[in-house]
Design a protein around this motif. Structure first.
Motif, PDB file in Angstrom:
ATOM      1  N   LEU B 144      28.620  50.808  21.680  1.00 20.54           N
ATOM      2  CA  LEU B 144      27.507  49.969  20.909  1.00 20.54           C
ATOM      3  C   LEU B 144      27.438  48.604  21.564  1.00 20.54           C
ATOM      4  O   LEU B 144      26.380  48.106  21.690  1.00 20.54           O
ATOM      5  CB  LEU B 144      27.684  49.792  19.676  1.00 20.54           C
ATOM      6  N   ALA B 146      28.666  47.633  24.813  1.00 19.69           N
ATOM      7  CA  ALA B 146      28.666  47.619  26.535  1.00 19.69           C
ATOM      8  C   ALA B 146      27.625  48.482  26.889  1.00 19.69           C
ATOM      9  O   ALA B 146      27.246  48.517  27.876  1.00 19.69           O
ATOM     10  CB  ALA B 146      30.240  47.618  26.672  1.00 19.69           C
ATOM     11  N   GLU B 151      23.915  56.030  29.161  1.00 15.47           N
ATOM     12  CA  GLU B 151      25.501  56.229  28.903  1.00 15.47           C
ATOM     13  C   GLU B 151      25.835  56.623  27.468  1.00 15.47           C
ATOM     14  O   GLU B 151      26.623  57.697  27.503  1.00 15.47           O
ATOM     15  CB  GLU B 151      26.010  54.796  29.375  1.00 15.47           C
ATOM     16  N   LEU B 176      23.152  57.052  17.795  1.00  9.74           N
ATOM     17  CA  LEU B 176      23.405  56.145  18.941  1.00  9.74           C
ATOM     18  C   LEU B 176      23.190  54.604  19.132  1.00  9.74           C
ATOM     19  O   LEU B 176      23.306  53.749  19.930  1.00  9.74           O
ATOM     20  CB  LEU B 176      22.841  56.865  20.236  1.00  9.74           C
TER      21      LEU B 176
END
Lengths: 200, 200
Positions: B144, B146, B151, B176
């Motif tokens: 969360l 980076a 991704e 997400l």
């Protein structure tokens, strides 16, 4: 003498006989780090949990642009471990670095297992530590999903008041998942609001 | 018969005598939920850990605009607990709701402590579960902080391939920490790239 904080931490938290507790610190090695030294680098393996006797560590990753993202600050009386290494025999995904001159104890997982079987009080205490770690990570995830920069910062200064003065602003931003500019704006707005309410 | 998955889960993971393991399931109550039913609501207290025999739960919060943020999906053979309640006597900050018709076992923490002291194998197994929970939350925080939307999504379909088909897109987005529009764009781009590499 060397493990003063660790002994106090254990005896003030767990109601088990002194003899059992003394097993633990007496067999721990000490590591002394200067500010900027690494306790562990990404890709390395370490089989010990660290107990911070004094000082302050940070655990972080670097993204593919070399930007630092901080998972955790660990001041005195905290534990920090590279869980991949200690429990899953995998190299670390994180760096663990001293933010201040720091002294840590290397705690052996085998001793923790042995004490957990020896003493129900220790088992419960260790379970509680693990669950409070899970809880703080859950809160962190929820905050990163749902909270504004201001809410994250206010929660940080409430949860870790002792860290606000010891850690530079850019590190707090890298922990909160906000840009240093956002954090600076949030701090400015909070200061202004405080000033206004003092004058009112 | 009722606790088939739980018995298999325990006996295939832990090398302790059957008698010890049979202590656990035989004393667990079962809860049957229809899709949309709550196992626990925010503000409620529950002293049990849930083991999912069949079905799927989600653990989430609502922000002050009523928007849902999903901390966890728990399919069959997973544990989910409200840690505030079970370990800290505080009411839950989360809702736990059935995404599909679900059957759960209510596991008593006292039994887990008793088994941990009775059997070193169980203690180690339970420690491993807790640490793998911590590890997955750490990965979640780091992601969360980076990782890009793409991704995060790629990691999700790799880590939980069985969930991608069972969970609607908006729930994956709410897990997400991306908007449904971003997720839809990411999926479109991935599909296009796959098509292109198939034609090439």
């Amino acid at each position: 003498m060397e493990n003063d904080n660790f002994n106090t931490f254990l005896t003030s938290n767990i109601d088990i006989d002194e003899q059992a507790i003394s097993l633990l610190p007496s067999s721990c090695k000490t590591l002394t780090l200067k500010k900027g030294d690494f306790a562990l680098r990404e890709g390395e393996t370490c089989k010990h949990t660290f107990f911070i006797e004094s000082g302050l560590l940070k655990q972080y990753t670097l993204d593919n642009k070399g930007k630092e993202h901080i998972l955790l600050f660990a001041p005195e009386n905290w534990f920090v471990a590279n869980i991949e290494s200690v429990h899953f025999n995998r190299p670390s995904n994180y760096f663990i670095e001293a933010v201040e001159d720091t002294r840590i104890l290397l705690v052996d997982e085998e001793l923790i297992l042995r004490l957990s079987q020896y003493s129900r009080a220790f088992l419960q205490f260790n379970n509680k530590l693990l669950h409070s770690h899970i809880l703080s990570l859950q809160t962190r995830v929820t905050q990163l999903l749902a909270a504004s920069a201001e809410e994250r910062y206010l929660d940080f200064i409430q949860s870790y008041p002792q860290l606000v003065m010891r850690v530079p602003q850019w590190m707090i931003a890298a922990y909160l998942g906000v840009t240093p500019e956002s954090l600076s704006r949030v701090r400015g707005e909070l200061a202004e609001r405080n000033n206004r309410s003092r004058k009112a």
